[in-house]
Design a protein around this motif. Structure first.
Motif, short mmCIF file in Angstrom:
data_model
loop_
_atom_site.label_atom_id
_atom_site.label_comp_id
_atom_site.label_asym_id
_atom_site.label_seq_id
_atom_site.Cartn_x
_atom_site.Cartn_y
_atom_site.Cartn_z
N TRP A 29 -2.84 5.26 -2.57
CA TRP A 29 -2.01 6.21 -1.81
C TRP A 29 -2.45 6.26 -0.34
N LEU A 30 -3.77 6.35 -0.10
CA LEU A 30 -4.26 6.40 1.27
C LEU A 30 -4.04 5.08 2.01
N SER A 31 -4.07 3.98 1.27
CA SER A 31 -3.94 2.66 1.90
C SER A 31 -2.50 2.29 2.20
N SER A 32 -1.55 3.02 1.62
CA SER A 32 -0.13 2.66 1.76
C SER A 32 0.65 3.69 2.56
N ALA A 33 -0.04 4.39 3.46
CA ALA A 33 0.61 5.35 4.36
C ALA A 33 1.38 6.43 3.61
N GLY A 34 0.81 6.89 2.48
CA GLY A 34 1.40 8.02 1.76
C GLY A 34 2.35 7.64 0.65
N SER A 35 2.54 6.37 0.39
CA SER A 35 3.44 5.94 -0.69
C SER A 35 2.69 5.91 -2.02
N PHE A 36 3.34 6.40 -3.06
CA PHE A 36 2.74 6.38 -4.40
C PHE A 36 3.86 6.29 -5.43
N ARG B 27 9.60 3.83 -11.75
CA ARG B 27 9.81 2.53 -11.10
C ARG B 27 9.93 2.66 -9.59
N GLN B 28 10.38 3.83 -9.13
CA GLN B 28 10.63 4.01 -7.71
C GLN B 28 9.47 4.75 -7.06
N ALA B 29 9.04 4.25 -5.92
CA ALA B 29 7.93 4.88 -5.19
C ALA B 29 8.41 6.13 -4.46
#
Length: 534
Positions: free
Chosen positions: A277-284, A290-292
């Protein structure tokens, strides 16, 4: 160096120390009031003792070299009046600072104890206790003559002298004020923040202070508390990320703060999910989805030193860490003890009877304080020492629960944590700011009414849930007692007891029993909310 009376006015500027004090910038040994049953309002006052000068402690103000006590705060010294204790002689002690210690000589009546030893002349070093019979307990501390005015900590949140601040942090030493500044610095960070320290030395209350500071700047900033280890491992990831339409902690904290306490107990799966989560600019991606999704929550961790490797990997992504030393300033330890005692008085009838006068004023005995403070202790150890002094075999009020303690799928809190959160929510029912940090906002009953675009709506739902559940209690007298004590109080609890025609101790005993039944009723509603459909 000649001694001059400390100033009693505020600092003239925010940049410099109190002007006109010839001791500016110097550090001195000092005596701090740790306990005084007859004058409890003086707890925390200090008397600075410059090297080589002789000072007399005594009743009244006749002595020209009288020891002057006062309240030392950032940029401010408030000198107190002379001692009025009738048990104190006009010339009780002669004290001189020499070679890094205090030479203390008994002049008046009563027993003198220095570091637990009865004697007429002795030496005290930093941390040593000086007891005058059963009337006054002092502690040797080291203090600078001025404390710098905080540059980041907002003045509006500075607590009263010796009182807990918005995060329940207690302390008046320079170290305590430096920690408040660290909390203020951390509160302004967008990056993740971690407080690392041994249990019972302040990292939890510093985390609470960070959130209080953030909400002071932005009242709508939500807080989601997620205690790592409180859920069974098989349900932890779903609770953190969400599962099949049920929002998790990461998503619910978007726009606010996600506080993960006891982060050393994170499972490898949860730690890896947070790293992603921290490495993907808030995406989880929620568990099983299936959808982030995206969450801009600010991560706040509290944990003990030497966590497992997978948690250390997470800490490498946390740029701001604050280490809380495993030692509390001796003077702050005394203030923490009094704060913990007040909390126990609010929970225990035995504490009320042992430590309070007829008006409910806390007056801790000198002997109890001397025993509790005789060795360096954490806040947890101090609390246990206070509770043990009551002689009861029952567990402390906030430890141990009743009923089932198994983890329920998807719930936030185990039973003992749940009961503790209920009691805190009752005490803070009229304080919306404090209630906005309640772990009960994560309960399934409240969450089932969401999601909430405005965090204030979640607080309102929680208040309505508490009040409506009270009406479900079988005995209407229980509902009435909760109403006048918590939901619609018209006066302090001492006055409520008098209005009901009850002795304060009887009122506290009955209220404790009613709160236990209320916790049981709330727990049943929580169990019903997570019971699987057949």
């Amino acid at each position: 160096m000649t001694r001059e009376a400390p100033l009693t006015t505020d600092a003239t500027t925010e940049e410099g120390p109190v002007s006109g004090n010839r001791w500016e910038g110097e550090s001195h040994l000092a005596l701090m009031v740790a306990a005084c049953p007859d004058e409890p309002g003086r707890v925390g006052e200090v008397a600075l003792l410059p090297e080589g000068q002789l000072f007399i402690l005594g009743r009244g103000s006749e002595a020209s070299n009288r020891m002057t006590f006062g309240r030392l705060r950032p940029g401010l010294w408030e000198a107190s009046g002379p001692w009025t204790l009738r048990q104190m002689s006009r010339r009780q002690l002669a004290v001189r600072a020499e070679s890094g210690s205090l030479r203390i000589e008994q002049l008046g009546r009563g027993e003198l104890r220095v570091a637990g030893q009865a004697l007429s002349v002795g030496r005290a070093r930093v941390g040593d206790l000086i007891a005058i019979d059963r009337h006054l307990l002092l502690i040797c501390v080291e203090r600078e003559s001025t404390i710098a005015i905080p540059k980041l900590f907002p003045r509006a949140l500075i607590p009263g002298f010796g009182a807990p601040d918005a995060g329940s942090f207690v302390g008046e030493s320079p170290t305590a004020w430096a920690l408040r500044e660290s909390a203020a610095l951390a509160a302004g960070q967008v990056n993740p923040v971690a407080f690392i320290g041994a249990p019972g030395f302040g990292k939890r209350v510093l985390a609470q202070l960070v959130q209080a500071l953030r909400q002071h700047e932005a009242a709508e900033s939500p807080l989601v508390c997620w205690p790592a280890g409180a859920l069974a491992a098989e349900h932890a990831l779903s609770s953190l990320l969400g599962d099949r339409g049920s929002p998790g902690a990461v998503g619910e904290a978007s726009g606010g703060t996600l506080w993960i306490s006891h982060a050393e107990n994170l499972t490898p799966a949860c730690a890896s999910a947070l790293v992603a989560w921290l490495s993907s600019a808030g995406s989880f991606t929620p568990n099983g989805a299936r959808q982030a999704e995206c969450s801009n929550a600010r991560l706040l961790l509290t944990l003990t030193p030497d966590p497992p490797p997978h948690v250390r990997d997470l800490l490498e992504r946390v740029p701001v860490t604050v280490t809380v030393d495993a030692e509390i300033d001796p003077g702050d330890r005394a203030l923490v003890m009094h704060h913990l005692a007040r909390a126990l008085v609010a929970e225990s009838e035995a504490a009320v009877e042992a430590w309070c006068d007829a008006n409910g004023q806390l007056r801790l005995p000198v002997g109890l304080c001397e025993s509790a403070l005789s060795t360096p202790r954490s806040a947890h150890q101090l609390r246990r020492a206070l509770w043990s002094s009551l002689g009861g075999a029952a567990p402390m009020p906030t430890e141990g629960g009743r009923g089932p303690t198994r983890q329920l799928p998807g719930t936030w809190l185990a039973r003992d944590h749940f009961d503790e959160a209920v009691r805190d929510a009752l005490r803070s029912f009229m304080d919306l700011h404090r209630l906005s940090a309640s772990p009960l906002l994560g309960s399934r009953v409240v969450r089932s009414r969401g999601p909430f675009a405005d965090p204030a709506l979640a607080v309102r739902v929680l208040r309505e849930h508490l009040a409506s559940t009270a009406k479900l209690l079988p005995d209407p007298r229980d509902t009435e007692l909760l109403q006048v004590s918590y939901f619609a109080p018209k006066a302090k609890q001492i006055a409520v007891a008098a209005e009901l025609g009850l002795a304060y101790s009887t009122y506290r005993r009955q209220l404790k029993q009613v709160v236990e039944r209320f916790c049981e009723q709330l727990w049943l509603s929580e169990v019903d909310a997570v019971r699987p459909e057949c």
